[in-house]
Scaffold this motif. Structure first.
Motif, short mmCIF file in Angstrom:
data_model
loop_
_atom_site.label_atom_id
_atom_site.label_comp_id
_atom_site.label_asym_id
_atom_site.label_seq_id
_atom_site.Cartn_x
_atom_site.Cartn_y
_atom_site.Cartn_z
N GLY A 1 14.05 -11.74 -18.98
CA GLY A 1 15.33 -12.44 -19.02
C GLY A 1 16.15 -12.19 -17.76
O GLY A 1 16.75 -13.12 -17.21
N TYR A 2 16.14 -10.95 -17.29
CA TYR A 2 16.88 -10.61 -16.07
C TYR A 2 16.33 -11.38 -14.87
O TYR A 2 17.09 -11.91 -14.06
N ALA A 3 15.02 -11.45 -14.77
CA ALA A 3 14.40 -12.18 -13.65
C ALA A 3 14.77 -13.65 -13.68
O ALA A 3 15.11 -14.24 -12.64
N GLN A 4 14.74 -14.25 -14.85
CA GLN A 4 15.09 -15.68 -14.97
C GLN A 4 16.57 -15.90 -14.68
O GLN A 4 16.95 -16.85 -14.01
N TRP A 5 17.41 -15.02 -15.19
CA TRP A 5 18.86 -15.11 -14.99
C TRP A 5 19.22 -14.99 -13.51
O TRP A 5 20.05 -15.74 -13.00
N SER A 6 18.59 -14.05 -12.82
CA SER A 6 18.94 -13.82 -11.42
C SER A 6 18.53 -14.98 -10.52
O SER A 6 19.05 -15.13 -9.42
N GLU A 7 17.61 -15.81 -11.00
CA GLU A 7 17.17 -16.97 -10.22
C GLU A 7 17.80 -18.28 -10.69
O GLU A 7 17.65 -19.31 -10.04
N ALA A 8 18.52 -18.25 -11.80
CA ALA A 8 19.11 -19.47 -12.39
C ALA A 8 20.38 -19.88 -11.65
O ALA A 8 21.06 -19.05 -11.07
N GLU A 9 20.68 -21.13 -11.74
CA GLU A 9 21.91 -21.67 -11.15
C GLU A 9 22.99 -21.76 -12.22
O GLU A 9 22.74 -22.25 -13.32
N GLY A 10 24.17 -21.29 -11.91
CA GLY A 10 25.33 -21.55 -12.75
C GLY A 10 25.57 -20.62 -13.92
O GLY A 10 26.70 -20.25 -14.17
N GLU A 11 24.56 -20.25 -14.68
CA GLU A 11 24.77 -19.44 -15.88
C GLU A 11 25.21 -18.03 -15.48
O GLU A 11 24.56 -17.37 -14.69
N SER A 12 26.33 -17.60 -16.06
CA SER A 12 26.85 -16.29 -15.68
C SER A 12 26.55 -15.20 -16.70
O SER A 12 26.72 -14.03 -16.42
N ASP A 13 26.09 -15.58 -17.89
CA ASP A 13 25.84 -14.61 -18.95
C ASP A 13 24.34 -14.32 -19.06
O ASP A 13 23.54 -15.24 -19.20
N LEU A 14 23.98 -13.07 -19.02
CA LEU A 14 22.59 -12.65 -19.11
C LEU A 14 22.03 -12.74 -20.52
O LEU A 14 20.84 -13.02 -20.71
N ALA A 15 22.85 -12.51 -21.52
CA ALA A 15 22.36 -12.42 -22.90
C ALA A 15 21.49 -13.60 -23.34
O ALA A 15 20.43 -13.37 -23.95
#
Length: 190
Positions: A158-172
């Motif tokens: 999840g962290y890897a996907q979140w750090s590469e995603a655009e716009g989404e600020s929430d990791l959960a």
């Protein structure tokens, strides 16, 4: 040197990750890290015993948040729901700096066997925290161990996907979606 300015620990982590990625772990000195962070070597050593420990900065906090989330899950929650509560609790502590640092940290770890070993130890430590919190809830050891490992894998994915995603600020949402994917994948194991 601005050693008295707030945020020295965070600046040291960012400086180290950038230098490790740019020139490699072995070629990076504590003096270079301190200089890039705008602090003295003495300030570096007040925060970290050596440069290896920069990789696991915040690990104890993460362990604590994961375990607290599991412990605070409703008494009726099953092991995976408790792990999800731990992931939510830990994810809530991750902000923009963590997100920005993710890809750079991954690149730095890839450059060094020492950092890869340290990262593996961090993973084991996080799984142990989740497992211990589940056992404390009365979950049998093999189930707790498996749920703990899946929780850490979900967090990392999840962290890897979140750090590469655009716009989404929430990791959960990313860690919880990864946990759901892993739960679904376990069904196909037979």
């Amino acid at each position: 040197m601005a050693r008295w300015e707030p945020g020295a620990r965070e600046r040291l982590v960012v400086a180290a990750v950038d230098l490790f990625a740019e020139q490699g772990y072995d070629a990076t000195t504590v003096a270079q890290i301190a200089e890039r962070a705008g602090v003295t070597k003495s300030t570096f050593f007040r925060h970290f015993p050596d440069k290896r420990e920069l990789l696991v900065a915040g690990q104890e906090t993460l362990r604590t948040l994961l375990a607290e989330g599991v412990a605070e899950a409703p008494a009726t929650a099953g092991p995976m729901e408790a792990v999800a509560a731990g992931l939510e609790r830990a994810s809530s502590a991750m902000g923009p700096m963590n997100r920005e640092l993710g890809p750079r940290l991954k690149a730095a770890v890839a450059t060094s066997t020492v950092l890869q070993e340290r990262d593996a130890l961090k993973t084991v430590s996080l799984a142990a925290a989740l497992t211990g919190a589940l056992v404390a809830r009365g979950v049998p050891d093999p189930v707790a161990a498996l749920a703990g490992e899946l929780g850490v894998l979900a967090f990392k994915r999840g962290y890897a996907q979140w750090s590469e995603a655009e716009g989404e600020s929430d990791l959960a949402p990313y860690t919880l979606a990864a946990l759901q994917e892993l739960r679904a994948a376990t069904v196909s194991l037979g």
